[in-house]
Design an enzyme around this catalytic site. Sequence first.
Site, PDB file in Angstrom:
ATOM      1  N   ASP A  58      -7.270  -5.583  14.374  1.00  0.00           N
ATOM      2  CA  ASP A  58      -7.087  -4.131  14.225  1.00  0.00           C
ATOM      3  C   ASP A  58      -6.713  -3.860  12.770  1.00  0.00           C
ATOM      4  O   ASP A  58      -5.612  -3.434  12.446  1.00  0.00           O
ATOM      5  CB  ASP A  58      -5.963  -3.701  15.178  1.00  0.00           C
ATOM      6  CG  ASP A  58      -5.669  -2.208  15.137  1.00  0.00           C
ATOM      7  OD1 ASP A  58      -4.809  -1.767  15.907  1.00  0.00           O
ATOM      8  OD2 ASP A  58      -6.288  -1.515  14.299  1.00  0.00           O
ATOM      9  N   SER A  59      -7.678  -4.170  11.895  1.00  0.00           N
ATOM     10  CA  SER A  59      -7.387  -4.072  10.449  1.00  0.00           C
ATOM     11  C   SER A  59      -7.842  -2.720   9.921  1.00  0.00           C
ATOM     12  O   SER A  59      -7.932  -1.764  10.664  1.00  0.00           O
ATOM     13  CB  SER A  59      -8.118  -5.195   9.720  1.00  0.00           C
ATOM     14  OG  SER A  59      -9.503  -4.916   9.708  1.00  0.00           O
ATOM     15  N   ASP A 100       0.762   0.172  13.915  1.00  0.00           N
ATOM     16  CA  ASP A 100       1.102   1.474  14.498  1.00  0.00           C
ATOM     17  C   ASP A 100       1.483   1.347  15.978  1.00  0.00           C
ATOM     18  O   ASP A 100       2.123   2.223  16.536  1.00  0.00           O
ATOM     19  CB  ASP A 100      -0.064   2.449  14.332  1.00  0.00           C
ATOM     20  CG  ASP A 100      -1.370   1.844  14.836  1.00  0.00           C
ATOM     21  OD1 ASP A 100      -2.174   1.352  14.004  1.00  0.00           O
ATOM     22  OD2 ASP A 100      -1.549   1.797  16.063  1.00  0.00           O
ATOM     23  N   GLN A 143       0.823  -1.207   0.000  1.00  0.00           N
ATOM     24  CA  GLN A 143       0.000   0.000   0.000  1.00  0.00           C
ATOM     25  C   GLN A 143       0.855   1.255   0.000  1.00  0.00           C
ATOM     26  O   GLN A 143       2.067   1.181   0.202  1.00  0.00           O
ATOM     27  CB  GLN A 143      -0.904   0.002   1.250  1.00  0.00           C
ATOM     28  CG  GLN A 143      -0.123  -0.187   2.538  1.00  0.00           C
ATOM     29  CD  GLN A 143      -0.904  -0.927   3.607  1.00  0.00           C
ATOM     30  OE1 GLN A 143      -2.133  -1.019   3.570  1.00  0.00           O
ATOM     31  NE2 GLN A 143      -0.197  -1.530   4.546  1.00  0.00           N
ATOM     32  N   GLU A 202       1.485  -8.041  11.774  1.00  0.00           N
ATOM     33  CA  GLU A 202       1.255  -6.936  10.833  1.00  0.00           C
ATOM     34  C   GLU A 202       1.908  -7.305   9.512  1.00  0.00           C
ATOM     35  O   GLU A 202       3.076  -7.712   9.470  1.00  0.00           O
ATOM     36  CB  GLU A 202       1.861  -5.647  11.394  1.00  0.00           C
ATOM     37  CG  GLU A 202       2.085  -4.528  10.424  1.00  0.00           C
ATOM     38  CD  GLU A 202       0.838  -4.016   9.724  1.00  0.00           C
ATOM     39  OE1 GLU A 202       0.795  -4.056   8.478  1.00  0.00           O
ATOM     40  OE2 GLU A 202      -0.080  -3.571  10.447  1.00  0.00           O
ATOM     41  N   GLY A 240      -1.924 -12.076   8.646  1.00  0.00           N
ATOM     42  CA  GLY A 240      -2.674 -12.591   9.788  1.00  0.00           C
ATOM     43  C   GLY A 240      -3.554 -13.768   9.425  1.00  0.00           C
ATOM     44  O   GLY A 240      -3.796 -14.656  10.250  1.00  0.00           O
TER      45      GLY A 240
HETATM   46  N1  SAM Z   1      -7.286   1.978  12.973  1.00  0.00           N
HETATM   47  C1  SAM Z   1      -7.149   1.758  11.628  1.00  0.00           C
HETATM   48  C2  SAM Z   1      -8.454   1.651  10.909  1.00  0.00           C
HETATM   49  O1  SAM Z   1      -9.439   1.252  11.502  1.00  0.00           O
HETATM   50  O2  SAM Z   1      -8.528   2.026   9.780  1.00  0.00           O
HETATM   51  C3  SAM Z   1      -6.296   0.546  11.367  1.00  0.00           C
HETATM   52  C4  SAM Z   1      -5.023   0.657  11.817  1.00  0.00           C
HETATM   53  S1  SAM Z   1      -3.838  -0.495  11.391  1.00  0.00           S
HETATM   54  C5  SAM Z   1      -2.743   0.613  10.746  1.00  0.00           C
HETATM   55  C6  SAM Z   1      -4.336  -1.514  10.047  1.00  0.00           C
HETATM   56  C7  SAM Z   1      -3.193  -2.422   9.622  1.00  0.00           C
HETATM   57  O3  SAM Z   1      -3.668  -3.682   9.131  1.00  0.00           O
HETATM   58  C8  SAM Z   1      -2.352  -1.851   8.476  1.00  0.00           C
HETATM   59  O4  SAM Z   1      -1.094  -1.503   8.973  1.00  0.00           O
HETATM   60  C9  SAM Z   1      -2.271  -2.986   7.438  1.00  0.00           C
HETATM   61  O5  SAM Z   1      -0.998  -3.105   6.851  1.00  0.00           O
HETATM   62  C10 SAM Z   1      -2.629  -4.192   8.299  1.00  0.00           C
HETATM   63  N2  SAM Z   1      -3.157  -5.337   7.555  1.00  0.00           N
HETATM   64  C11 SAM Z   1      -4.014  -5.314   6.497  1.00  0.00           C
HETATM   65  N3  SAM Z   1      -4.264  -6.579   6.066  1.00  0.00           N
HETATM   66  C12 SAM Z   1      -3.534  -7.416   6.869  1.00  0.00           C
HETATM   67  C13 SAM Z   1      -3.376  -8.835   6.944  1.00  0.00           C
HETATM   68  N4  SAM Z   1      -4.008  -9.639   6.082  1.00  0.00           N
HETATM   69  N5  SAM Z   1      -2.575  -9.343   7.914  1.00  0.00           N
HETATM   70  C14 SAM Z   1      -1.926  -8.526   8.791  1.00  0.00           C
HETATM   71  N6  SAM Z   1      -2.031  -7.158   8.770  1.00  0.00           N
HETATM   72  C15 SAM Z   1      -2.833  -6.626   7.825  1.00  0.00           C
END
Ligand code: SAM
Length: 279
Positions: free
Chosen positions: A156-157, A87, A32, A107, A139
């Site tokens: 927390d996606s 984060d 991304q 993550e 994940g």
């Molecule tokens: N609070 C934020 C929201 O609700 O929009 C989310 C915060 S957190 C930064 C989301 C994280 O999920 C991102 O850093 C992304 O890279 C991660 N992510 C997305 N798909 C994933 C997966 N399949 N496995 C692990 N992490 C993933």
Amino acid sequence: MAKAWFTEKHTPHAGITLALGGRLFDQKSPYQHVEVVETVEYGRMLLLDGCVMVTDRDEFVYHEMITHPALLAHPKPEQVLIIGGGDGGSVREVLRHRAVRAVHLVEIDQVVIDASRQFFPALAKDLDDSRVKVLVKDGFDHLDNHQSAYDVILVDSMDPVGEAAKLFTSPFFAKVKAALKPGGIAVFQSESPFYHTDILRQLLASMKTIFRHVAPYLAAIPTYPSGLWSFTFASDAVNPLTCTLRSEPALADGLKYFHPDLFRAAFVTPNYVRQITPK
Ligand code: SAM
């Protein structure tokens, strides 16, 4: 000099616009577009593919509400898994609970972790805690060899796009259930009940085929679409509408949003959410 503005569209006809104070980081990762900007009103802001993930000023709401309800509803939350959350904000809140022995942070994107360490030290401050293991992987796959391993799982996606799309599917919910120990609890960020009503409806319906107790709860997050956000609590053993909460003295001070009375209130949802919540 003309002020620069950032706009995120929440629908084709509505969104949020914030005055910028500068651009601090900009990198395309294998997954991304990761950006960090300075905003006048909300401080530093993490953007993924142009969507607001975290801001200095309102991150506390999201991170307190995705963590403390599950951890207080569980009698002894020792093993915790966080999927996404690179984060570090959820890790910070989880470690407030003295019962926690180990946290796995899974993550997919190393660039998110690195950018958070550099630009959001108040969020990433506990990523090097001895109880925390940071795993940079998907994940969805991580759960395959972690049967009955966790007391609490926090998803927390982000929006169901890209690598996160699979985190809103029944096969993923079933894997989460299998990775929970008996008595385990899972919480998923589940989008805006106002703008993403269909996503939430489908998520609740498919979760209800997998978990005995499934209940959405709400929180007000100013920079998120519609300003109203949902989380979904899922467990076979713990019913959030009737459970007793553990007391955790460490939470007494220091929280800006969550308190135990808010736990009950957050599950009292408006009619348009009740109408899409399976009984
Ligand atoms: N609070 C934020 C929201 O609700 O929009 C989310 C915060 S957190 C930064 C989301 C994280 O999920 C991102 O850093 C992304 O890279 C991660 N992510 C997305 N798909 C994933 C997966 N399949 N496995 C692990 N992490 C993933």
